[in-house]
Design a protein around this motif. Structure first.
Motif, PDB file in Angstrom:
ATOM      1  N   GLU A  84       0.870  -1.170   0.000  1.00  0.00           N
ATOM      2  CA  GLU A  84       0.000   0.000   0.000  1.00  0.00           C
ATOM      3  C   GLU A  84       0.908   1.220   0.000  1.00  0.00           C
ATOM      4  N   ILE A  85       0.793   2.026  -1.058  1.00  0.00           N
ATOM      5  CA  ILE A  85       1.679   3.184  -1.238  1.00  0.00           C
ATOM      6  C   ILE A  85       0.829   4.445  -1.201  1.00  0.00           C
ATOM      7  N   ASP A  86       1.279   5.425  -0.447  1.00  0.00           N
ATOM      8  CA  ASP A  86       0.567   6.699  -0.363  1.00  0.00           C
ATOM      9  C   ASP A  86       0.398   7.263  -1.770  1.00  0.00           C
ATOM     10  N   ALA A  87      -0.812   7.616  -2.124  1.00  0.00           N
ATOM     11  CA  ALA A  87      -1.117   8.089  -3.479  1.00  0.00           C
ATOM     12  C   ALA A  87      -0.359   9.360  -3.843  1.00  0.00           C
ATOM     13  N   SER A  88       0.026  10.142  -2.856  1.00  0.00           N
ATOM     14  CA  SER A  88       0.746  11.381  -3.148  1.00  0.00           C
ATOM     15  C   SER A  88       2.079  11.118  -3.845  1.00  0.00           C
ATOM     16  N   HIS A  89       2.656   9.942  -3.671  1.00  0.00           N
ATOM     17  CA  HIS A  89       3.923   9.622  -4.309  1.00  0.00           C
ATOM     18  C   HIS A  89       3.787   9.465  -5.828  1.00  0.00           C
ATOM     19  N   PHE A  90       2.564   9.317  -6.315  1.00  0.00           N
ATOM     20  CA  PHE A  90       2.339   9.138  -7.753  1.00  0.00           C
ATOM     21  C   PHE A  90       2.014  10.452  -8.465  1.00  0.00           C
ATOM     22  N   ARG A  91       1.900  11.554  -7.741  1.00  0.00           N
ATOM     23  CA  ARG A  91       1.502  12.830  -8.347  1.00  0.00           C
ATOM     24  C   ARG A  91       2.343  13.221  -9.545  1.00  0.00           C
ATOM     25  N   SER A  92       3.639  13.051  -9.457  1.00  0.00           N
ATOM     26  CA  SER A  92       4.507  13.491 -10.560  1.00  0.00           C
ATOM     27  C   SER A  92       4.409  12.587 -11.783  1.00  0.00           C
TER      28      SER A  92
ATOM     29  N   VAL B 273       1.351  11.496 -13.013  1.00  0.00           N
ATOM     30  CA  VAL B 273       0.012  11.614 -13.605  1.00  0.00           C
ATOM     31  C   VAL B 273       0.106  12.298 -14.958  1.00  0.00           C
ATOM     32  N   SER B 274      -0.504  11.667 -15.970  1.00  0.00           N
ATOM     33  CA  SER B 274      -0.554  12.246 -17.310  1.00  0.00           C
ATOM     34  C   SER B 274      -2.016  12.332 -17.733  1.00  0.00           C
ATOM     35  N   ALA B 275      -2.229  12.666 -18.981  1.00  0.00           N
ATOM     36  CA  ALA B 275      -3.598  12.716 -19.512  1.00  0.00           C
ATOM     37  C   ALA B 275      -4.267  11.347 -19.460  1.00  0.00           C
ATOM     38  N   TYR B 276      -3.468  10.288 -19.360  1.00  0.00           N
ATOM     39  CA  TYR B 276      -4.001   8.922 -19.299  1.00  0.00           C
ATOM     40  C   TYR B 276      -4.135   8.416 -17.877  1.00  0.00           C
ATOM     41  N   GLY B 277      -3.684   9.190 -16.914  1.00  0.00           N
ATOM     42  CA  GLY B 277      -3.681   8.762 -15.525  1.00  0.00           C
ATOM     43  C   GLY B 277      -2.270   8.389 -15.115  1.00  0.00           C
ATOM     44  N   VAL B 278      -2.148   7.313 -14.345  1.00  0.00           N
ATOM     45  CA  VAL B 278      -0.838   6.800 -13.946  1.00  0.00           C
ATOM     46  C   VAL B 278      -0.709   5.416 -14.562  1.00  0.00           C
ATOM     47  N   VAL B 279       0.162   5.324 -15.563  1.00  0.00           N
ATOM     48  CA  VAL B 279       0.327   4.074 -16.301  1.00  0.00           C
ATOM     49  C   VAL B 279       1.816   3.821 -16.483  1.00  0.00           C
ATOM     50  N   GLY B 280       2.261   2.632 -16.118  1.00  0.00           N
ATOM     51  CA  GLY B 280       3.656   2.296 -16.354  1.00  0.00           C
ATOM     52  C   GLY B 280       4.181   1.253 -15.388  1.00  0.00           C
ATOM     53  N   ARG B 281       5.454   0.979 -15.554  1.00  0.00           N
ATOM     54  CA  ARG B 281       6.160   0.042 -14.682  1.00  0.00           C
ATOM     55  C   ARG B 281       7.055   0.882 -13.773  1.00  0.00           C
ATOM     56  N   PHE B 282       7.068   0.547 -12.496  1.00  0.00           N
ATOM     57  CA  PHE B 282       7.761   1.352 -11.503  1.00  0.00           C
ATOM     58  C   PHE B 282       8.692   0.496 -10.649  1.00  0.00           C
ATOM     59  N   ARG B 283       9.668   1.187 -10.055  1.00  0.00           N
ATOM     60  CA  ARG B 283      10.526   0.564  -9.056  1.00  0.00           C
ATOM     61  C   ARG B 283      10.412   1.401  -7.786  1.00  0.00           C
ATOM     62  N   ILE B 284      10.149   0.736  -6.683  1.00  0.00           N
ATOM     63  CA  ILE B 284      10.118   1.406  -5.394  1.00  0.00           C
ATOM     64  C   ILE B 284      11.295   0.888  -4.583  1.00  0.00           C
ATOM     65  N   THR B 285      11.998   1.795  -3.937  1.00  0.00           N
ATOM     66  CA  THR B 285      13.117   1.441  -3.078  1.00  0.00           C
ATOM     67  C   THR B 285      12.720   1.762  -1.647  1.00  0.00           C
ATOM     68  N   LEU B 286      12.845   0.761  -0.782  1.00  0.00           N
ATOM     69  CA  LEU B 286      12.491   0.905   0.628  1.00  0.00           C
ATOM     70  C   LEU B 286      13.739   0.727   1.480  1.00  0.00           C
ATOM     71  N   ASP B 287      13.769   1.428   2.625  1.00  0.00           N
ATOM     72  CA  ASP B 287      14.873   1.220   3.548  1.00  0.00           C
ATOM     73  C   ASP B 287      14.601  -0.021   4.396  1.00  0.00           C
ATOM     74  N   ASN B 288      15.455  -0.284   5.348  1.00  0.00           N
ATOM     75  CA  ASN B 288      15.315  -1.484   6.175  1.00  0.00           C
ATOM     76  C   ASN B 288      14.096  -1.456   7.080  1.00  0.00           C
ATOM     77  N   ASN B 289      13.473  -0.276   7.241  1.00  0.00           N
ATOM     78  CA  ASN B 289      12.248  -0.138   8.030  1.00  0.00           C
ATOM     79  C   ASN B 289      11.016  -0.038   7.144  1.00  0.00           C
ATOM     80  N   ASN B 290      11.161  -0.415   5.870  1.00  0.00           N
ATOM     81  CA  ASN B 290      10.089  -0.363   4.871  1.00  0.00           C
ATOM     82  C   ASN B 290       9.569   1.043   4.620  1.00  0.00           C
ATOM     83  N   ARG B 291      10.426   2.028   4.760  1.00  0.00           N
ATOM     84  CA  ARG B 291      10.055   3.406   4.433  1.00  0.00           C
ATOM     85  C   ARG B 291      10.549   3.732   3.035  1.00  0.00           C
TER      86      ARG B 291
END
Length: 73
Positions: free
Chosen positions: A37-45, A47-65
């Motif tokens: 579950e990822i805070d939606a605010s992280h996807f703001r940048s 957003v395009s005319a199509y919404g949020v579409v693509g493949r992503f990589r998320i990097t988390l620290d040892n505390n899952n932040r």
């Protein structure tokens, strides 16, 4: 640190629910089978005319932040 890859396909209309305050997070399933579950605010940048579409990589620290979220293709 750990990297996880996932794909997202959220229409612009669906993502408007975030701006209206109706949703606060996005549920994703990573390519290795982990649900996140990822805070939606992280996807703001992303957003395009199509919404949020693509493949992503998320990097988390040892505390899952979240350290980084980037589109990878």
């Amino acid at each position: 640190m750990a990297d996880y890859y996932f794909s997202v396909d959220i229409s612009q209309q669906q993502f408007l629910q975030y701006y209206r305050g109706n949703i606060t997070s996005v549920m994703v399933n990573t390519e290795c089978g982990r649900s996140m579950e990822i805070d939606a605010s992280h996807f703001r940048s992303f957003v395009s005319a199509y919404g949020v579409v693509g493949r992503f990589r998320i990097t988390l620290d040892n505390n899952n932040r979240l350290i980084d979220l980037e589109e990878v293709g």
